[in-house]
Design a protein around this motif. Sequence first.
Motif, PDB file in Angstrom:
ATOM      1  N   VAL A  70     -34.228  24.156  11.213  1.00 39.34           N
ATOM      2  CA  VAL A  70     -33.286  23.162  11.382  1.00 39.34           C
ATOM      3  C   VAL A  70     -33.053  22.986  12.994  1.00 39.34           C
ATOM      4  O   VAL A  70     -32.507  24.047  13.390  1.00 39.34           O
ATOM      5  CB  VAL A  70     -31.825  23.384  10.596  1.00 39.34           C
ATOM      6  CG1 VAL A  70     -30.886  22.332  10.964  1.00 39.34           C
ATOM      7  CG2 VAL A  70     -31.972  23.656   9.207  1.00 39.34           C
ATOM      8  N   THR A 109     -28.938  18.754  14.810  1.00 36.63           N
ATOM      9  CA  THR A 109     -28.995  18.468  13.421  1.00 36.63           C
ATOM     10  C   THR A 109     -27.679  18.282  12.681  1.00 36.63           C
ATOM     11  O   THR A 109     -27.390  17.215  12.134  1.00 36.63           O
ATOM     12  CB  THR A 109     -29.913  19.100  12.446  1.00 36.63           C
ATOM     13  OG1 THR A 109     -31.311  19.066  13.089  1.00 36.63           O
ATOM     14  CG2 THR A 109     -30.252  18.375  11.134  1.00 36.63           C
ATOM     15  N   PHE A 165     -28.612  25.934  14.883  1.00 39.85           N
ATOM     16  CA  PHE A 165     -29.895  25.776  14.184  1.00 39.85           C
ATOM     17  C   PHE A 165     -30.341  26.899  13.447  1.00 39.85           C
ATOM     18  O   PHE A 165     -29.431  27.780  13.169  1.00 39.85           O
ATOM     19  CB  PHE A 165     -31.165  25.584  15.462  1.00 39.85           C
ATOM     20  CG  PHE A 165     -31.187  27.178  16.048  1.00 39.85           C
ATOM     21  CD1 PHE A 165     -32.197  27.971  16.041  1.00 39.85           C
ATOM     22  CD2 PHE A 165     -30.164  27.255  17.369  1.00 39.85           C
ATOM     23  CE1 PHE A 165     -32.376  28.992  16.746  1.00 39.85           C
ATOM     24  CE2 PHE A 165     -30.350  28.394  17.994  1.00 39.85           C
ATOM     25  CZ  PHE A 165     -31.416  29.409  17.979  1.00 39.85           C
ATOM     26  N   ARG A 209     -30.986  24.148  23.434  1.00 42.42           N
ATOM     27  CA  ARG A 209     -31.244  23.439  22.333  1.00 42.42           C
ATOM     28  C   ARG A 209     -32.826  23.785  21.839  1.00 42.42           C
ATOM     29  O   ARG A 209     -33.702  24.144  22.520  1.00 42.42           O
ATOM     30  CB  ARG A 209     -31.342  21.730  22.254  1.00 42.42           C
ATOM     31  CG  ARG A 209     -30.079  21.344  22.503  1.00 42.42           C
ATOM     32  CD  ARG A 209     -30.004  19.932  23.009  1.00 42.42           C
ATOM     33  NE  ARG A 209     -30.254  19.196  21.595  1.00 42.42           N
ATOM     34  CZ  ARG A 209     -29.156  18.576  20.906  1.00 42.42           C
ATOM     35  NH1 ARG A 209     -28.019  18.755  21.189  1.00 42.42           N
ATOM     36  NH2 ARG A 209     -29.665  17.779  19.933  1.00 42.42           N
ATOM     37  N   GLN A 239     -24.382  13.646  11.519  1.00 40.74           N
ATOM     38  CA  GLN A 239     -25.298  13.564  12.738  1.00 40.74           C
ATOM     39  C   GLN A 239     -26.871  13.561  12.233  1.00 40.74           C
ATOM     40  O   GLN A 239     -27.614  13.424  13.352  1.00 40.74           O
ATOM     41  CB  GLN A 239     -25.223  15.020  13.318  1.00 40.74           C
ATOM     42  CG  GLN A 239     -23.580  14.987  14.158  1.00 40.74           C
ATOM     43  CD  GLN A 239     -23.753  16.167  14.997  1.00 40.74           C
ATOM     44  OE1 GLN A 239     -24.293  16.293  16.076  1.00 40.74           O
ATOM     45  NE2 GLN A 239     -23.006  17.143  14.850  1.00 40.74           N
ATOM     46  N   SER A 240     -27.073  13.575  11.175  1.00 42.51           N
ATOM     47  CA  SER A 240     -28.500  13.589  10.421  1.00 42.51           C
ATOM     48  C   SER A 240     -29.391  12.262  10.710  1.00 42.51           C
ATOM     49  O   SER A 240     -30.510  12.177  10.715  1.00 42.51           O
ATOM     50  CB  SER A 240     -28.580  13.785   9.084  1.00 42.51           C
ATOM     51  OG  SER A 240     -28.129  13.139   8.284  1.00 42.51           O
ATOM     52  N   ARG A 281     -31.945  17.183   6.402  1.00 44.88           N
ATOM     53  CA  ARG A 281     -31.911  17.259   8.152  1.00 44.88           C
ATOM     54  C   ARG A 281     -32.316  15.930   8.758  1.00 44.88           C
ATOM     55  O   ARG A 281     -31.834  15.511   9.658  1.00 44.88           O
ATOM     56  CB  ARG A 281     -33.197  18.233   8.421  1.00 44.88           C
ATOM     57  CG  ARG A 281     -32.857  19.757   8.030  1.00 44.88           C
ATOM     58  CD  ARG A 281     -34.175  20.482   8.099  1.00 44.88           C
ATOM     59  NE  ARG A 281     -35.066  19.942   7.287  1.00 44.88           N
ATOM     60  CZ  ARG A 281     -36.376  20.093   7.255  1.00 44.88           C
ATOM     61  NH1 ARG A 281     -36.893  20.970   8.173  1.00 44.88           N
ATOM     62  NH2 ARG A 281     -37.551  19.595   6.580  1.00 44.88           N
ATOM     63  N   THR A 282     -33.288  15.275   8.016  1.00 40.30           N
ATOM     64  CA  THR A 282     -33.595  13.730   8.634  1.00 40.30           C
ATOM     65  C   THR A 282     -33.870  12.904   7.425  1.00 40.30           C
ATOM     66  O   THR A 282     -33.844  13.351   6.350  1.00 40.30           O
ATOM     67  CB  THR A 282     -35.241  14.058   9.324  1.00 40.30           C
ATOM     68  OG1 THR A 282     -36.096  14.342   8.309  1.00 40.30           O
ATOM     69  CG2 THR A 282     -34.896  15.120  10.411  1.00 40.30           C
ATOM     70  N   ASP A 286     -36.272  13.721   4.647  1.00 39.94           N
ATOM     71  CA  ASP A 286     -36.047  14.612   3.538  1.00 39.94           C
ATOM     72  C   ASP A 286     -35.169  14.199   2.323  1.00 39.94           C
ATOM     73  O   ASP A 286     -35.008  14.865   1.353  1.00 39.94           O
ATOM     74  CB  ASP A 286     -34.766  15.628   4.147  1.00 39.94           C
ATOM     75  CG  ASP A 286     -35.214  16.796   5.015  1.00 39.94           C
ATOM     76  OD1 ASP A 286     -36.681  16.885   5.074  1.00 39.94           O
ATOM     77  OD2 ASP A 286     -34.593  17.345   5.784  1.00 39.94           O
TER      78      ASP A 286
END
Length: 215
Positions: free
Chosen positions: A53, A57, A62, A81, A172-173, A204-205, A208
């Motif tokens: 992750v 994200t 992370f 990051r 935030q994803s 996460r995105t 997914d």
Amino acid sequence: MRTLPILTAALALAPVTTCVNTKRVPPPRSLAIQQIRQAPVGSSGSVAGVVTVASGTFDGGFAVQDATGGIYVTAPADSSRYAAGTLVSITGTTSNPQNQLAIDPGSIQVLGNAELPSPRLIRTGRVKEGSEGLLIQVRGRVTGEVLDDRPWGWKLMLDDGSGALLVFVDAQSGIDVSAIRPGQWLQVTGYSGQYEQHREILPRTPSDLHPLPRP
């Protein structure tokens, strides 16, 4: 006062000097993530794993995973990051924010890059303590309306017949939940986490979340 034990296998001992010679102790070795997960909260140690992750994200932290398990890493003090697929070594102390085990990093070293692990396919009702920290995949039917929980995100329940699981879509994803409807079947890949008393999967995105045909 009794203190929490420290994982001595991951700590470097100071060099010992005598009048005859100097004995040098090798640097600390990395523990398996499962080892540090099994230690008491507040234990210190080093682990190495691939980022599953990416930073940003969900927040500044992370997640990492090795062959034995996974764990969340809270936001580094220097705001560095880390992208998914980065292989890192983390030295820090475990904490338990909102009942989810994490590492508060003292230092992070980039070791290179690695392939992301394949998500572990788990039934919705079997997402428990043993899967926390891992990249997982579930499939099931949306059992109710999507709950707007902004500014944090959105919530929906998924059930494959083994028990309902909370899917938390972080704001935030960048994932669009507007087309999700009750009764729809979805495949969800994401981080197996916990918030307070609730087990959850966090995609996460946008990739997914996949609609599935009705079985």
